[in-house]
Design a protein around this motif. Structure first.
Motif, short mmCIF file in Angstrom:
data_model
loop_
_atom_site.label_atom_id
_atom_site.label_comp_id
_atom_site.label_asym_id
_atom_site.label_seq_id
_atom_site.Cartn_x
_atom_site.Cartn_y
_atom_site.Cartn_z
N UNK A 129 -14.69 58.33 39.65
CA UNK A 129 -15.84 58.58 40.51
C UNK A 129 -16.95 57.58 40.23
N UNK A 130 -17.87 57.52 41.16
CA UNK A 130 -19.02 56.65 41.01
C UNK A 130 -19.59 56.24 42.36
N UNK A 131 -20.79 55.67 42.38
CA UNK A 131 -21.39 55.24 43.65
C UNK A 131 -20.70 53.99 44.19
N UNK A 132 -20.71 53.85 45.50
CA UNK A 132 -20.09 52.69 46.13
C UNK A 132 -20.95 51.44 45.94
N UNK A 133 -20.27 50.31 46.04
CA UNK A 133 -20.98 49.03 45.94
C UNK A 133 -21.93 48.85 47.12
N UNK A 134 -21.48 49.26 48.31
CA UNK A 134 -22.31 49.23 49.50
C UNK A 134 -22.96 50.61 49.65
N UNK A 135 -24.29 50.68 49.61
CA UNK A 135 -24.95 51.99 49.63
C UNK A 135 -25.03 52.64 51.01
N UNK A 136 -24.66 51.94 52.06
CA UNK A 136 -24.84 52.46 53.42
C UNK A 136 -23.69 53.37 53.83
N UNK A 137 -24.00 54.60 54.21
CA UNK A 137 -22.99 55.52 54.71
C UNK A 137 -22.30 54.96 55.95
N UNK A 138 -23.05 54.25 56.78
CA UNK A 138 -22.48 53.71 58.02
C UNK A 138 -21.40 52.67 57.77
N UNK A 139 -21.27 52.21 56.53
CA UNK A 139 -20.23 51.23 56.20
C UNK A 139 -19.05 51.85 55.44
N UNK A 140 -19.03 53.16 55.34
CA UNK A 140 -17.91 53.80 54.65
C UNK A 140 -16.69 53.86 55.57
N UNK A 141 -15.53 54.03 54.96
CA UNK A 141 -14.28 54.04 55.73
C UNK A 141 -14.17 55.29 56.60
N UNK A 142 -14.63 56.44 56.10
CA UNK A 142 -14.57 57.65 56.93
C UNK A 142 -15.49 57.54 58.13
N UNK A 158 -12.27 61.78 52.26
CA UNK A 158 -13.02 62.47 51.23
C UNK A 158 -12.79 63.99 51.40
N UNK A 159 -12.71 64.77 50.31
CA UNK A 159 -13.01 64.42 48.92
C UNK A 159 -11.79 64.06 48.07
N UNK A 160 -10.78 63.43 48.64
CA UNK A 160 -9.66 62.94 47.84
C UNK A 160 -10.19 61.94 46.81
N UNK A 161 -9.59 61.93 45.61
CA UNK A 161 -9.96 60.90 44.65
C UNK A 161 -9.48 59.54 45.15
N UNK A 162 -10.18 58.48 44.83
CA UNK A 162 -11.37 58.38 43.97
C UNK A 162 -12.63 58.84 44.69
N UNK A 163 -13.53 59.48 43.94
CA UNK A 163 -14.78 59.96 44.53
C UNK A 163 -15.82 58.84 44.50
N UNK A 164 -15.57 57.81 45.30
CA UNK A 164 -16.50 56.70 45.44
C UNK A 164 -17.30 56.93 46.73
N UNK A 165 -18.55 57.32 46.58
CA UNK A 165 -19.40 57.62 47.73
C UNK A 165 -20.77 56.99 47.51
N UNK A 166 -21.51 56.72 48.59
CA UNK A 166 -22.85 56.16 48.43
C UNK A 166 -23.73 57.03 47.53
N UNK A 167 -24.64 56.37 46.82
CA UNK A 167 -25.49 57.06 45.85
C UNK A 167 -26.26 58.22 46.47
N UNK A 168 -26.58 58.12 47.76
CA UNK A 168 -27.37 59.18 48.40
C UNK A 168 -26.70 60.55 48.29
N UNK A 169 -25.36 60.56 48.24
CA UNK A 169 -24.65 61.84 48.15
C UNK A 169 -24.63 62.39 46.73
N UNK A 170 -24.64 61.50 45.74
CA UNK A 170 -24.84 61.96 44.36
C UNK A 170 -26.25 62.52 44.21
#
Length: 521
Positions: free
Chosen positions: A191-204, A233-245
């Motif tokens: 788990x951990x925050x994504x390199x790109x912090x923008x939700x709009x750039x996530x795969x989902x 999500x929420x399948x591992x790996x839990x790589x999500x933008x920091x805003x969700x942490x």
């Protein structure tokens, strides 16, 4: 006379089902799978810190099944079952390495989207709906089952300076003190925050954006349609933008309740414990990361919830809003330390139970016309394999009588009625039978040949399934065992041989598969 919400829903649904039989206008269907989702959503109350406002709001105009079980406690077999309509003990699909296309039973029957396509529906999909498999000609995403499929990568890239990884033995990007066991033996907790912090750039987000092009009218969409969207999500790996942490401050996150001696009452005939603590549990426990793991899972669920919101908002703005059935479901549950393990692949409640939420146009309309603001639950056990025949019913299609599942459309019209149903789950090493009160488990050797141990839990008085009552002399328990074990399957199809191995290839549609399956009903 004043009617309750359940009564209003009952009247509306009975009228709607009658109208479907006499109407040429069939409802559209949107089936949304959320990978590895357990009951950590607000309506089900599985964790006090869950933040799922989209799901919570959606459930107020839907029926929520509190005792929905997966056909199998791992992605591939579960999806193969609810998409084919046949349980693992009949298809021989017990693990992720097996492609359902190699099952003789699946080769002779149309899958859920294929069946809808044969009956006049336009089918389209994106994300992980079928389980993927590598073949010599490229990745098999189950794309052959749809008229239109959009492939896209599943997970996002993490910030390497903040990754927690059990196999690499890193916490927040750094190596901690050595463990007393080799961290590489773990299945993998990441788990951990994504390199790109923008939700709009996530795969989902890219997947729901693709689906929304059709709902918005930017891309042509003929009716009736069957749309399947897989949220990863929420399948591992839990790589999500920091805003969700940040939605889940660590100091406020509760660690799941764990009983350290929870496995000690599950014995083989020789008195030895059947199970031991999982290496991933030992790794998390050794470093005191229970709350960090829970936080990461909660963050991944919150991202999935927002992805759902983007899709559902567009549906409500579209011309399809009032004539579309929406099904939101997991594919199985997930352990977060309970039973001294993480991940899935067990027959305990944490892995077997999964969310199932159904909204029909009739239910939506009935709730809108009433003043009720609460959520309507159904406590009858159902199986995800029942979704196939239920959608056939709701859409007024020709029956497919050989399916393993049973339609639960009657429960939608009267969710409070007690049907006395049970629901079965089959793994590579055993079976589970769940009733409203009891949960019976048979643990078997690989191939199901030898019965190793049995378990039964009184869910009404033991919600954490801590006390195995299999040796109890209580007449009520003995009667429950005698009744419920009759539903456990004891004949199992031979595991399907893995035939299609190969290196990853181009993401290409295989029209040959479609032609071969075009005649199936």
């Amino acid at each position: 006379m004043i009617y309750t919400t359940r009564q209003i829903i009952c009247f509306a649904c009975l009228l709607a089902f009658s109208q479907i039989a006499h109407s040429a206008e069939r409802p559209n269907v949107i089936l949304i799978t959320v990978d590895d989702l357990n009951d950590w959503i607000e309506p089900l109350g599985g964790h006090p810190n869950a933040k799922t406002p989209v799901i919570n709001q959606f459930c107020k105009s839907a029926i929520v099944f509190r005792n929905a079980v997966c056909p199998a406690p791992v992605c591939g077999p579960s999806r193969s079952a609810f998409l084919s309509g046949f349980m693992p003990q009949h298809t021989g699909v017990y693990d992720n390495g097996t492609n359902m296309r190699d099952s003789p039973l699946v080769q002779e029957n149309a899958t859920l989207p294929e069946y809808f396509s044969r009956h006049g529906y336009y089918t389209l999909s994106t994300g992980k709906v079928f389980h993927s498999h590598r073949t010599p000609s490229g990745e098999d995403y189950g794309h052959w089952a749809f008229d239109n499929y959009f492939p896209d990568p599943l997970w996002d890239n993490p910030d390497p300076t903040q990754v927690t990884d059990s196999q690499a033995n890193k916490i927040n990007g750094k190596a901690p003190a050595p463990l007393t066991f080799d961290g590489k033996t773990t299945k993998g907790m990441l788990w951990g925050p994504t390199q790109d912090p923008d939700f709009e750039n996530t795969k989902d987000y890219s997947k729901v954006r693709w689906a929304n092009q059709y709902l918005s009218g930017d891309e042509p969409l003929q009716e009736p349609f069957f749309m399947a969207v897989g949220i990863y999500k929420p399948h591992v790996p839990w790589f999500v933008p920091q805003r969700f942490f940040d939605l889940h401050p660590l100091e406020s996150v509760a660690a799941p309740y764990v009983n350290p001696s929870d496995l000690d009452d599950i014995k083989r005939a020789n008195g030895q414990n059947v199970f031991k603590p999982m290496e991933d549990y030992q790794w998390v426990n050794s470093y005191g990361l229970e709350r960090q793991a829970a936080r990461a899972y909660l963050a991944a669920i919150s991202e999935a919830d927002l992805s759902l919101g983007i899709l559902l908002d567009q549906l409500e703005k579209s011309k399809f809003a009032d004539n579309t059935i929406v099904v939101i479901m997991g594919d199985h549950g997930w352990h977060l330390g309970e039973k001294l393990r993480y991940h899935k692949q067990t027959l305990w409640a944490e892995a077997v139970l999964t969310p199932l939420i159904v909204r029909t146009p009739a239910i939506k309309s009935a709730v809108a016309e009433s003043s009720a603001t609460g959520t309507t639950f159904c406590d009858n056990p159902v199986n995800l394999v029942d979704v196939f025949p239920t959608l056939i019913d709701l859409c007024g299609l020709e029956k497919k009588p050989n399916l393993d599942g049973s339609s639960f459309s009657g429960m939608l019209s009267d969710p409070a009625a007690d049907t006395g149903s049970v629901a079965v789950t089959v793994s590579a090493k055993g079976t589970s039978v769940l009733s409203k009160r009891w949960h019976y488990i048979e643990n078997r050797s690989k191939g199901h040949a030898e019965l190793l141990s049995q378990e039964i839990y009184d869910r009404e008085n033991d919600p954490y399934e801590e006390k195995n009552l299999i040796d109890s002399s209580d007449p009520e328990v003995r009667a429950a065992i005698a009744t419920i074990r009759r539903h456990a399957p004891h004949e199992f199809a031979k595991s399907v041989e893995v035939k299609r191995k190969g290196k990853p290839g181009p993401k290409q549609l295989d029209d040959t598969i479609k032609r071969k399956r075009a005649h199936l009903q």
